[in-house]
Scaffold this motif. Sequence first.
Motif, mmCIF file in Angstrom:
data_model
loop_
_atom_site.group_PDB
_atom_site.id
_atom_site.type_symbol
_atom_site.label_atom_id
_atom_site.label_comp_id
_atom_site.label_asym_id
_atom_site.label_seq_id
_atom_site.Cartn_x
_atom_site.Cartn_y
_atom_site.Cartn_z
ATOM 1 N N THR A 68 0.847 -1.187 0.000
ATOM 2 C CA THR A 68 0.000 0.000 0.000
ATOM 3 C C THR A 68 0.880 1.233 0.000
ATOM 4 O O THR A 68 2.075 1.162 0.267
ATOM 5 C CB THR A 68 -0.943 0.026 1.215
ATOM 6 N N HIS A 69 0.293 2.348 -0.333
ATOM 7 C CA HIS A 69 1.008 3.611 -0.164
ATOM 8 C C HIS A 69 0.142 4.526 0.705
ATOM 9 O O HIS A 69 -1.087 4.453 0.676
ATOM 10 C CB HIS A 69 1.377 4.272 -1.492
ATOM 11 N N ALA A 100 -5.109 5.195 3.198
ATOM 12 C CA ALA A 100 -4.322 4.074 2.691
ATOM 13 C C ALA A 100 -5.276 2.956 2.311
ATOM 14 O O ALA A 100 -6.417 2.909 2.765
ATOM 15 C CB ALA A 100 -3.340 3.586 3.742
ATOM 16 N N SER A 101 -4.799 2.047 1.478
ATOM 17 C CA SER A 101 -5.566 0.870 1.095
ATOM 18 C C SER A 101 -4.870 -0.342 1.687
ATOM 19 O O SER A 101 -3.764 -0.691 1.271
ATOM 20 C CB SER A 101 -5.641 0.757 -0.424
ATOM 21 N N PHE A 102 -5.480 -0.965 2.672
ATOM 22 C CA PHE A 102 -4.867 -2.106 3.342
ATOM 23 C C PHE A 102 -5.262 -3.442 2.719
ATOM 24 O O PHE A 102 -4.684 -4.459 3.026
ATOM 25 C CB PHE A 102 -5.232 -2.093 4.831
ATOM 26 N N ASP A 103 -6.267 -3.418 1.856
ATOM 27 C CA ASP A 103 -6.721 -4.640 1.188
ATOM 28 C C ASP A 103 -6.994 -4.278 -0.264
ATOM 29 O O ASP A 103 -7.769 -3.356 -0.551
ATOM 30 C CB ASP A 103 -7.982 -5.164 1.879
ATOM 31 N N SER A 104 -6.381 -4.998 -1.192
ATOM 32 C CA SER A 104 -6.515 -4.644 -2.608
ATOM 33 C C SER A 104 -7.938 -4.814 -3.123
ATOM 34 O O SER A 104 -8.310 -4.206 -4.121
ATOM 35 C CB SER A 104 -5.541 -5.475 -3.448
ATOM 36 N N SER A 105 -8.760 -5.609 -2.444
ATOM 37 C CA SER A 105 -10.134 -5.812 -2.905
ATOM 38 C C SER A 105 -11.071 -4.716 -2.392
ATOM 39 O O SER A 105 -12.212 -4.643 -2.819
ATOM 40 C CB SER A 105 -10.645 -7.186 -2.458
ATOM 41 N N SER A 107 -11.727 -0.440 -1.256
ATOM 42 C CA SER A 107 -11.288 0.920 -1.590
ATOM 43 C C SER A 107 -10.411 1.489 -0.474
ATOM 44 O O SER A 107 -10.287 0.897 0.604
ATOM 45 C CB SER A 107 -12.505 1.824 -1.818
ATOM 46 N N ARG A 108 -9.851 2.644 -0.733
ATOM 47 C CA ARG A 108 -8.969 3.282 0.241
ATOM 48 C C ARG A 108 -9.754 3.648 1.509
ATOM 49 O O ARG A 108 -10.898 4.025 1.453
ATOM 50 C CB ARG A 108 -8.374 4.555 -0.337
ATOM 51 N N GLU A 109 -9.087 3.512 2.650
ATOM 52 C CA GLU A 109 -9.679 3.900 3.926
ATOM 53 C C GLU A 109 -8.974 5.154 4.382
ATOM 54 O O GLU A 109 -7.774 5.304 4.213
ATOM 55 C CB GLU A 109 -9.489 2.775 4.949
ATOM 56 N N SER A 110 -9.738 6.063 4.972
ATOM 57 C CA SER A 110 -9.121 7.314 5.414
ATOM 58 C C SER A 110 -9.592 7.685 6.822
ATOM 59 O O SER A 110 -10.662 7.285 7.261
ATOM 60 C CB SER A 110 -9.430 8.455 4.439
ATOM 61 N N VAL A 111 -8.739 8.449 7.472
ATOM 62 C CA VAL A 111 -9.029 8.989 8.796
ATOM 63 C C VAL A 111 -8.873 10.498 8.686
ATOM 64 O O VAL A 111 -7.854 10.995 8.213
ATOM 65 C CB VAL A 111 -8.059 8.418 9.854
ATOM 66 N N THR A 112 -9.893 11.229 9.136
ATOM 67 C CA THR A 112 -9.870 12.679 9.035
ATOM 68 C C THR A 112 -10.082 13.290 10.427
ATOM 69 O O THR A 112 -10.902 12.806 11.187
ATOM 70 C CB THR A 112 -10.983 13.187 8.090
ATOM 71 N N GLY A 113 -9.327 14.324 10.709
ATOM 72 C CA GLY A 113 -9.466 15.027 11.986
ATOM 73 C C GLY A 113 -9.499 16.522 11.776
ATOM 74 O O GLY A 113 -8.804 17.066 10.921
#
Length: 115
Positions: A68-69, A100-105, A107-113
Amino acid sequence: MNLDKTKTIEVVQPRESRAPMFRLNKIYLVLILLVFSGMATGQDYIDIFKSDYTISPSNSIDGTAAKTHLQEMNGDLTVPIKINERFAFLTGTTYENSSASFDSSRSRESVTGLT
């Protein structure tokens, strides 16, 4: 023949506790810091707005084959409120987003603050 057996008993006195001295040194340190902080000066400028964007190359996740990146975006808005010639109150807001995308299947997961 001498049948008189004597034993020598050594009386060990406890050392004085160093805790009171340590507390006294901490009090002196705090007082010195308070005195010198009153004499401190600040910089003549502040950053009203600053932002940054970072993206990392593909990295493996905990030794697995998955890669992942990481993508980060940050922003900071500072609003100075002038009290008098020497003092100003600084307030503002901060925005942070990490994804980041932790699983290729998936979509990207994000954390916002926002603070």
